[in-house]
Structure formats: structure tokens, C-alpha cells
Scaffold this motif. Sequence first.
Motif, short mmCIF file in Angstrom:
data_model
loop_
_atom_site.label_atom_id
_atom_site.label_comp_id
_atom_site.label_asym_id
_atom_site.label_seq_id
_atom_site.Cartn_x
_atom_site.Cartn_y
_atom_site.Cartn_z
N ALA A 1 -2.18 4.60 -8.98
CA ALA A 1 -2.83 3.34 -8.66
C ALA A 1 -3.91 3.09 -9.72
CB ALA A 1 -3.45 3.39 -7.28
N GLN B 1 -3.49 8.54 -12.32
CA GLN B 1 -2.83 9.76 -12.80
C GLN B 1 -2.89 9.76 -14.33
OE1 GLN B 1 1.33 9.93 -11.97
NE2 GLN B 1 1.31 12.14 -11.87
N ASP C 1 0.83 -1.22 0.00
CA ASP C 1 0.00 0.00 0.00
C ASP C 1 0.86 1.26 0.00
OD1 ASP C 1 -2.29 -1.55 0.03
OD2 ASP C 1 -2.68 -1.27 2.17
N SER C 2 1.89 1.28 0.82
CA SER C 2 2.79 2.43 0.88
C SER C 2 3.49 2.64 -0.44
CB SER C 2 3.84 2.25 1.98
OG SER C 2 3.24 2.26 3.24
N TRP C 3 3.92 1.55 -1.08
CA TRP C 3 4.58 1.65 -2.37
C TRP C 3 3.63 2.23 -3.42
CZ3 TRP C 3 3.70 -0.45 -7.18
CH2 TRP C 3 4.73 -0.29 -8.11
N VAL C 4 2.39 1.75 -3.44
CA VAL C 4 1.40 2.25 -4.40
C VAL C 4 1.17 3.74 -4.17
CG1 VAL C 4 -1.03 2.15 -5.07
CG2 VAL C 4 0.25 0.03 -4.74
N LEU C 5 1.00 4.16 -2.93
CA LEU C 5 0.78 5.58 -2.63
C LEU C 5 1.99 6.43 -3.02
CD1 LEU C 5 -1.06 5.33 0.79
CD2 LEU C 5 -2.03 5.97 -1.43
N SER C 6 3.20 5.90 -2.82
CA SER C 6 4.40 6.67 -3.15
C SER C 6 4.56 6.85 -4.66
CB SER C 6 5.65 5.99 -2.59
OG SER C 6 5.98 4.84 -3.32
N ARG C 7 4.00 5.94 -5.43
CA ARG C 7 4.07 6.03 -6.89
C ARG C 7 3.09 7.06 -7.44
NH1 ARG C 7 7.62 3.14 -9.97
NH2 ARG C 7 5.96 2.95 -11.46
N GLY C 8 1.99 7.30 -6.73
CA GLY C 8 1.01 8.27 -7.19
C GLY C 8 0.17 7.78 -8.35
#
Length: 78
Positions: free
Chosen positions: A73, A77, A64-71
Motif C-alpha cells: 500500500a 514494501q 481495502d481487502s485487495w490492498v491488504l492482499s497485495r501487501g
Amino acid sequence: MMKSSVAHSSLGAPPTVESYSSVLSRIGISRPTLWRWLRDESNDFPRPVRLGKRKLGFVVAEVDSWVLSRGTASGAQK
């Protein structure tokens, strides 16, 4: 979706773990792509945790943290 627990964290609650196939469908990538990401030392994708002799999974909070850091999902974007 496979959920299991691994070693207890410092807070005492075991992390929730999901299977390879669950991660693949959630992120929308193929198994070879995930394997390539895991072989690449410079990639920051979370590493799997061992659940048994032949079973690996991923800590849900780390993915989840990795997905959020990528911006991005699931193409959020444009």
C-alpha cells in the motif's frame, strides 16, 4: 470523497462506496490503469457497483481487502 450506499448486504448494513477518483488517489494509479485492470478478467481488482445511470463506485471494504492482499500500500514494501 463520494460515499453512498448500494443494496443492503446480508448483514443489513449498506456497504460504504467510494468514487473512482477516490480509489485512484488512494491506490496511486491512473484512470487508464484502472480501466485496464477492470477489462482484464484475470485481475482480481474489485469490480465497480452501479450507483445510478451514469455513476459507478467501489465498495470500500473490497478495495481495502485487495490492498491488504497485495501487501503493498503506497510503497510500504521495499
